[in-house]
Design a protein around this motif. Structure first.
Motif, PDB file in Angstrom:
ATOM      1  N   ASP A  62     -27.965  32.372 -10.005  1.00  0.00           N
ATOM      2  CA  ASP A  62     -27.356  32.037 -11.291  1.00  0.00           C
ATOM      3  C   ASP A  62     -25.934  32.603 -11.398  1.00  0.00           C
ATOM      4  N   LYS A  63     -25.705  33.761 -10.812  1.00  0.00           N
ATOM      5  CA  LYS A  63     -24.346  34.307 -10.797  1.00  0.00           C
ATOM      6  C   LYS A  63     -23.408  33.375 -10.047  1.00  0.00           C
ATOM      7  N   TYR A 122     -24.210  38.524 -17.877  1.00  0.00           N
ATOM      8  CA  TYR A 122     -23.964  38.249 -16.459  1.00  0.00           C
ATOM      9  C   TYR A 122     -24.753  39.182 -15.541  1.00  0.00           C
ATOM     10  N   ASP A 123     -24.795  40.468 -15.853  1.00  0.00           N
ATOM     11  CA  ASP A 123     -25.471  41.441 -14.985  1.00  0.00           C
ATOM     12  C   ASP A 123     -26.959  41.157 -14.829  1.00  0.00           C
ATOM     13  N   ASP A 124     -27.564  40.498 -15.802  1.00  0.00           N
ATOM     14  CA  ASP A 124     -28.999  40.220 -15.759  1.00  0.00           C
ATOM     15  C   ASP A 124     -29.344  38.919 -15.040  1.00  0.00           C
ATOM     16  N   THR A 158     -23.843  30.177  -9.636  1.00  0.00           N
ATOM     17  CA  THR A 158     -23.699  28.969 -10.460  1.00  0.00           C
ATOM     18  C   THR A 158     -22.686  29.203 -11.577  1.00  0.00           C
ATOM     19  N   PHE A 159     -22.758  30.358 -12.229  1.00  0.00           N
ATOM     20  CA  PHE A 159     -21.795  30.666 -13.284  1.00  0.00           C
ATOM     21  C   PHE A 159     -20.369  30.714 -12.721  1.00  0.00           C
ATOM     22  N   GLU A 160     -20.209  31.335 -11.571  1.00  0.00           N
ATOM     23  CA  GLU A 160     -18.884  31.395 -10.947  1.00  0.00           C
ATOM     24  C   GLU A 160     -18.387  29.988 -10.614  1.00  0.00           C
ATOM     25  N   ARG A 161     -19.289  29.125 -10.175  1.00  0.00           N
ATOM     26  CA  ARG A 161     -18.911  27.734  -9.890  1.00  0.00           C
ATOM     27  C   ARG A 161     -18.533  27.004 -11.177  1.00  0.00           C
ATOM     28  N   LEU A 162     -19.256  27.308 -12.255  1.00  0.00           N
ATOM     29  CA  LEU A 162     -18.934  26.702 -13.555  1.00  0.00           C
ATOM     30  C   LEU A 162     -17.507  27.038 -13.969  1.00  0.00           C
ATOM     31  N   LEU A 163     -17.087  28.262 -13.700  1.00  0.00           N
ATOM     32  CA  LEU A 163     -15.739  28.691 -14.083  1.00  0.00           C
ATOM     33  C   LEU A 163     -14.642  27.979 -13.291  1.00  0.00           C
ATOM     34  N   THR A 164     -14.996  27.304 -12.204  1.00  0.00           N
ATOM     35  CA  THR A 164     -13.990  26.563 -11.438  1.00  0.00           C
ATOM     36  C   THR A 164     -13.746  25.170 -12.014  1.00  0.00           C
ATOM     37  N   CYS A 165     -14.561  24.765 -12.972  1.00  0.00           N
ATOM     38  CA  CYS A 165     -14.405  23.439 -13.588  1.00  0.00           C
ATOM     39  C   CYS A 165     -13.202  23.442 -14.533  1.00  0.00           C
ATOM     40  N   GLN A 166     -12.703  22.270 -14.785  1.00  0.00           N
ATOM     41  CA  GLN A 166     -11.544  22.105 -15.661  1.00  0.00           C
ATOM     42  C   GLN A 166     -11.938  22.257 -17.135  1.00  0.00           C
TER      43      GLN A 166
END
Length: 83
Positions: A40-41, A33-35, A43-51
Motif C-alpha cells: 500500500d505504501k 502512512y506508517d500503518d 501504491t500511495f507513492e505511485r498515486l502521488l506520481t499522477c497529475q
C-alpha cells in the motif's frame, strides 16, 4: 533510504497545486502512512506520481480511476476523511 527521509520526500510530494489535494494528502501521510502495508505504501507513492487534474477528478468523484490499486487507495483515503 531511511524512514525519515522517505516521509520527508512524501510530504514534499504531497504539496500539490490544489488546496483540495493538499488537505487530503498531507494529513494522510502524517496520520496513516506508517500503518500501511509495504504494498500500500508503494501504491500511495505511485498515486502521488499522477497529475493533479486526474487526482482532483478521482477524489471529487467526477471520474473513477481505472487502475484498481490506485482506485482502492483513493477510496481508502476518502474513507478516512469521511469518518
Amino acid at each position: 533510504m531511511t524512514d525519515g527521509k522517505v516521509k520527508a520526500r512524501l510530504k514534499w510530494a504531497c504539496r500539490r497545486g490544489m488546496l483540495e489535494l493538499d488537505v487530503l494528502f498531507i494529513p494522510f501521510v502524517n496520520e496513516a502512512y506508517d500503518d500501511l502495508s509495504e504494498q500500500d505504501k508503494l501504491t500511495f507513492e505511485r498515486l502521488l506520481t499522477c497529475q493533479d487534474p486526474e487526482l482532483f477528478a478521482w477524489f471529487m468523484g467526477h471520474e473513477a480511476c481505472e487502475d484498481t490499486e490506485l482506485n482502492a487507495m483513493v477510496q481508502f483515503i476518502l474513507g478516512r476523511v469521511k469518518v
